[in-house]
Structure formats: C-alpha cells, structure tokens
Design an enzyme around this catalytic site. Structure first.
Site: not given
Ligand code: GCV
Length: 723
Positions: A329, A408, A436
C-alpha cells in the site's frame, strides 16, 4: 492535565476504569497481605495492594529481599506479630518462604515431577519451574498463596487474584500453574504522531485521539499511558507498538531525533511489564539523509541500522523491536532494489539481534493497483505467493506477522494459508481489535468468538496442530498481535462494550483455548462489579444476550457467505455493494444476474484453494463440502444454489439480513431495560450507539437485499418488503 472522567465512574486516572474499578480490589484491599520480592515490578504489585488497602482498610507488608527486610503499609500490621496473612505473594527466589508458601511450592514441584501435575493453563509442564511470566496460585491453611519465579509473574498472579475476587479467599484450592501460551502478546497502535490529512491522528481509530500523540507531538501528560499499561497487564498483554505501520515523515524520526518520546512512553509502560516496539520506515536511512540508498544488502545501510539501533537500546534497554510494513500500500521496501522480503527483514534483524530485539515483518503485501478486468489476479493469493517461497530464509529474530485471513480483517474469511505454509519461520497471528470492518465501535460486535475459531482452526485436519499451537509455540511461535482499539476517549474504546474486545484479545493471547463466553463473563464481573442495590445477575444475563453472538449478528446484516468487502470505499463503514467492484483494490464479488461469488478453485478459478494443505485444499475446492459460511469466498454459484440447510443462496441472503436487523432491535431493547444498573452516562452512550447501529443495520439490509433482488429477479419466498 488529567482528562475528566465520565460521571459516576472515577478512578485514580480520571477516566473510566474499564476492567479495573476500585471495587474489584475490595477482596484484596480488605485483607492482610505479605509481599516477598524486590525490583520495580514487585514495586508495582506493592503499590496496587497498598492502594487497595488504603481504600478498604487492609494491610500489606513488603519484604523486598527476604524475611528480615520490609515495611508495612496500612492499618492492621499483623506482620509485627508474625501474621497471620490472608494473601502471600512471593518470588520463589526471595529468601526462605513462610511455611505455608514453602509447602505450596514443594507440593507444586513434587506434582510437576510426576505425570499428574497440577492443572496448567497454556503450555505443558516440561520442568519443575514456574516459568517466565508464570505463577502458581493455591489456597492452603486459610492463606491464598501466589508464587512466581519472576516479578512479572507476580504481577500477573495479583491480577489473577483480582479476577477471582472473594472466591480467592474461600475454599482451599490446589496449586494451579498459569503461564502464557504465547511469549509475545502485543498491541499495535496505528497512531500517527502528526495528524494525517486523510487518516487523522489514529488510522482506523474509533475512540478519539491517540493516548500517546497529539498534533505532531508527544502528549504532555502520559498519565493515561500508565493507566493503559495497567489495564494491559491485567489482561496479559506485554508489548505495544506505539506508532502506525504506515510510517510518515514525523514518525520516521521516532527512530532518531525523536527517540526521547519513545523512551518516555517506555518509562510509563515498564512498571506493568509492557515493552515498547516501534514501527519503522524501511527507507529511513535514505529519508533521514544518512545514506544514498536503502538497499538491504548495502554495507552503509547495514551500518546505519546498526548504529541507530545501538542508540535505541542505549535510550531504552528493554526495547522490544521493530514492526515493518514494506512494499505494501505504498510503503517502501526491498523490492525497489531487486531484493526480497527476507533480505529486508534480515537486515533489521541483524541490527536488533545483539540486543535480543525482534522484527515483526508484516505479510500484508499485495498489489493494490490491480486491473479489475483481469480475473486471474487474486488478492487472497498474494501473501502466500510472496512469502511461502521464503520459508527458511528468515533469521530467528524475524517474526512474520500474518493477518488472520487472506484478505483484510473481514467478519468472515478463511484462515490465512500462510500460517501453515512456513514451518521454518516464526509466525505471529494479527487480529484487528479496532473494528474497522466490524462496525467501527458504533456497533456492538464482540470479536472473541471469531478469534477463537481462528485460533482453533487445524490447517492439517483434526489430528494436526491448530493455529494457536503454531503461533504460540514456545520456541518457534511468533505470538499474537492485535491492532488496538483504544484511544483518548473517556471509555477508552468509544463504544463502552468494545472494551470487552481489548480485554478478550489479551486473555486469548495468554490462553488461546479459553471460552469466549467465559472471557466475556469475566469482563462483565470485573467491569460491572456487584454494588449496593444493583442486580448484577440481571446485568450479566442481559450482556451475554446482547454480546455473545453479536459478531454473528453483524455478519448476518452485512456481506453474505464470506464474500466480504461490500463496505463504502475509503471509510469502510456502511454498505456499498459495488463500491469496490471496479477498483484496483482486488476485493470483488462478481455478482451478475445469474449468481455471485469468487471462483478460487484450482479446477476453474484462481487456484487459491491449492495454498491449503489437505484436507482443507479439498474441502474448499469442493462445492458440496465447502462450509456454507465461506461458500462465496471460494465459489461463484447461481442464486438458486442449495445450501446445506436446504435454503437457496438468494433466500439465505434475504433471511439473514432480516434476521440480523431483528437481532439488533432486540439487543437495543434489552439494553434499554438496563438503565439504573450502571452509571447513567455509560448507559446513555450505549443507547445512542444502538440507535446508530440499528439505522446502519437497516441500511445494510435494504441495500443488500434490494441489490440482489434487482440482480436476480428472485422474490423473497416470505414476501417481505424489499425496497
Ligand atoms: C494501516 C487496511 C486498512 C489500512 C491499514 C492496512 C494495514 O488496508 O484499511 O488502513 O493500514 O489495512 O493493515 O496495513
């Protein structure tokens, strides 16, 4: 300045006391305690008992070095007359023990030597020692005895007595040894030092600001951090990573010129046996201007990390280690230099090794710029494809940190195949305590049943080891990591009932086979202690009704049958069935007029099922054997496909969405009946959140049902109104 606590629930730190209200210490505070043991952690035990005694009239004598040493605190100093004590907490090495403690220890040692040793929580007995962080608890001759080899064990033993309450001082109890299944029980904070323009102070945080950072700086008052450490020790957590795994500019400097901030946090957590870890930017040598590259095989880069890490340990001698999100990411990583994750992780491991530190290297690596038109790319495959070939290449102080599912943190995913694929690598299981994807701490969603299922999953079938055995293994296990749900909210977690998730994470990390309902029961008993005029039994019963299966309820009114990701993009709250369908994120459901689901079979799909060992590779591959709750994760099926319970997929979607909303409404009404059994402000906060949960659940129901009715044209067999 101490933040104001919610009315009706003050505690020494001015915030909601969570599972450590004063009342929970009454049984200890009203009795006579002998504490035998020196050092700072034993000092914490002494402070805890002394504070309880000051409130409830008991006494405590501490003998740091042995029987001839020590002073008493409290009103009734029976130590002057040689006892008797009601509670003895003693380090096994702290001089000759009082006779009753000696008898408990001798009994324990005899029994451990025999096969039918005392009851043990966690690992099996392989020696006669109590073990690092472990303790033995017994009640004999009217004295409750807690023995430990280390002061950390004594602290955990004290909290065990708190959990037992009055029962600790009742009938005689044989010696029981308790020690954590996993050595590393860590919470990762996705807290930013500087407020991020999109993600804010805490990425995916739903409990206010950060308890560590505010507006680009360390908070002036770290009292709250100490209170957090205390709560963590009481549920068994022993490590905290203090900043987000997405490491931005200000946070990169925590390693160097802002290291003092990290040391200040470590000072506040140390008295509770909690070590500090730091998320680091893989490109830090470049970003901080020291080197021309961040190539893990470059000598200058290696020297940079070695020097920086040496300074970290000079400032924080018990520093835990680094956490790294690399090549994921948008975060930098070794791929930029043609190196792999083993090269990257080993670089940092080399710097940490002389000090006993570890690298938590995250396996959450996938292509987030995928072409949605390309049906052959499968995000679920990514972690395994990247990491399984590297098994055996990581140094032994590298821990591969693996999210529990392959995508995720969805409410329903299969267990990640990476966990079983790397026998020569230490693997940690990563769970998301922050909600989340599970209602963002506006919805009640008690996550322990889901975690418990993951921990109990046996990748090689019923005869093989479970996930808990793999990640908690004494030597090779990497432990458990949870993404924290705590913030500077007066209730710690936004939704007061989300405290149970934080508590349960710690308790499962300590003892993964614990029953989630029993953990909840423990949490209820501590958080809502019996007090005058309150019917604790009624409260307990209602909270079980509301929370025990709340994760199942959440699953029912959101995305069906394991298909996942029908959340609104970006924010991840509320429904948007096609929100991610044509995006580069790799999270698709492929619904059309005929059917829905992702074909991940080897026969006709992406081949993901082949990443599991048998029997699961076969079970998931088979349309008839695949568990219903994961059907759409593994298969694309017509709406008329018949599930094991005889219902069709389309009817299941309708039924579960109606049922989920009805369950939320029942829980909301049940909660309303509890006014008067707790502080009014707490009751009101949850009441308001229930209104939002119901609104949101109805939105999920109507959007998902309407979407599938319109796609499929199949009416609800029960003729209910679908908009
Ligand atoms: C910290 C998901 C979340 C991101 C997070 C990522 C991760 O994609 O939406 O906010 O980033 O996981 O675990 O690194």
């Amino acid at each position: 300045m101490t933040p104001p606590g919610p009315p009706g629930s003050p505690d020494p730190y001015g915030v909601h006391p969570a599972w450590l209200p004063d009342e929970a210490f009454r049984p200890i505070g009203s009795r006579r305690t002998l504490l035998r043991g020196g050092g700072p952690l034993a000092g914490t035990v002494h402070e805890e008992v002394a504070r309880a005694c000051a409130r409830y009239g008991g006494s405590v004598r501490r003998q740091a070095a042995g029987p001839d040493d020590g002073a008493a605190t409290g009103g009734d100093d029976r130590a002057e007359t040689g006892g008797p004590y009601d509670l003895m907490l003693a380090l096994t090495a702290a001089g000759p023990l009082p006779a009753v403690a000696e008898a408990v220890l001798a009994g324990f040692r005899r029994a451990s030597a025999a096969d039918d040793g005392p009851a043990v929580e966690g690992r099996s007995i392989e020696d006669a020692g109590i073990g690092e962080e472990g303790y033995v608890v017994a009640r004999r001759d009217g004295v409750t005895v807690v023995l430990a080899d280390s002061a950390a064990g004594l602290l955990y033993g004290l909290f065990h007595v708190v959990r037992l309450g009055e029962e600790a001082f009742g009938a005689e109890r044989p010696a029981e040894r308790h020690r954590p299944a996993a050595r590393l029980r860590m919470l990762d904070h996705w807290d930013n030092v500087a407020v991020h323009p999109v993600m804010g102070q805490v990425e995916r945080g739903y409990a206010g600001g950060s308890i560590f950072w505010r507006d680009g700086a360390l908070r002036d008052d770290l009292t709250r951090v100490a209170a957090y450490g205390r709560l963590l020790a009481a549920c068994g957590v022993n490590a905290v990573a203090v900043n987000n795994v997405n490491v931005h500019a200000a946070e990169t400097r925590l390693l160097t010129d802002r290291l003092g901030d990290v040391a200040a946090i470590a000072d506040r957590l140390r008295p509770y046996g909690v070590r500090v870890h730091l998320s680091v930017n893989f490109a830090a040598p470049l970003a901080l201007g020291g080197t021309a590259t961040a190539d893990p095989l470059d000598e200058d880069v290696r020297a940079w990390w070695a020097a920086v890490t040496t300074r970290v340990y000079e400032a924080i001698p018990d520093f835990g280690g680094y956490v790294v999100k690399a090549d994921s990411e948008g975060q930098p990583g070794p791929y930029a230099y043609g190196r792999d994750h083993a090269d990257g992780a080993n670089l940092l491991a080399g710097a940490l090794a002389p000090f006993g530190g570890v690298v938590h290297w995250r396996a959450f690596v996938y292509n987030h710029r995928q072409d949605w038109r390309d049906r052959s790319t499968d995000r679920a495959r990514a972690a395994y494809d990247h990491f399984a070939p590297l098994d055996g290449r990581f140094r032994d102080n590298v821990i591969l940190q693996v999210k529990h599912g392959p995508i995720d943190f969805q409410v329903r995913e299969p267990v990640s195949p990476v966990i079983a694929a790397m026998p020569r690598t230490r693997v940690a299981l990563e769970l998301q305590v922050t909600q989340e994807y599970t209602g963002q701490q506006r919805h009640v969603c008690y996550l322990a049943p889901m975690w418990s299922e993951v921990l109990g999953f046996r990748p090689w079938g019923p005869a093989g080891p479970g996930v808990a055995d793999i990640v908690a293994g004494d030597v090779a296990g990497g432990g458990l990591v949870g993404v924290s749900n705590a913030g500077d909210d007066p209730y710690w977690t936004g939704h007061p009932l989300a405290q149970a998730n934080l508590y349960a994470f710690g308790r499962l990390a300590w003892a993964p086979s614990s029953d989630p309902a029993a953990i909840l029961d423990e949490w209820i008993g501590l958080t809502f202690p019996p007090s005058a005029g309150r019917d604790q039994g009624r409260l307990r019963e209602a909270l079980h009704e509301i929370m025990d299966d709340s994760c199942g309820t959440y699953e029912r009114y959101t995305a069906p049958l394991g298909v996942g990701f029908m959340v609104r993009p970006g924010r991840h709250y509320g429904p948007d069935v096609d929100g991610y369908e044509y995006t580069p994120w790799g999270t698709y459901h492929f619904a059309d007029r005929d059917g829905v689901g992702v074909d991940r079979t080897r026969a006709t799909g992406t081949g993901f099922t082949g990443q599991y060992p048998p029997p699961w590779s076969e079970v998931y591959e088979s349309l008839t054997r695949c568990p219903d709750e994961l059907l759409l994760f593994f298969h694309h099926v017509p709406y008329g496909h018949v599930l094991h319970d005889g219902s069709t997929v389309i009817q299941h979607i309708y039924d579960t969405h109606f049922a989920g909303v009805e369950e939320v409404e029942r829980a909301r009404l049940r909660w309303a009946e509890l006014a008067g059994l707790m502080p009014a402000s707490l009751h009101a906060r949850v009441r308001e959140l229930f209104a939002e949960q119901l609104r949101c659940a109805e939105e999920w129901r109507d959007q998902v049902n309407a979407y599938f009715l319109r796609k499929s044209g199949v009416p609800d067999a029960q003729g209910r109104r679908i908009p």
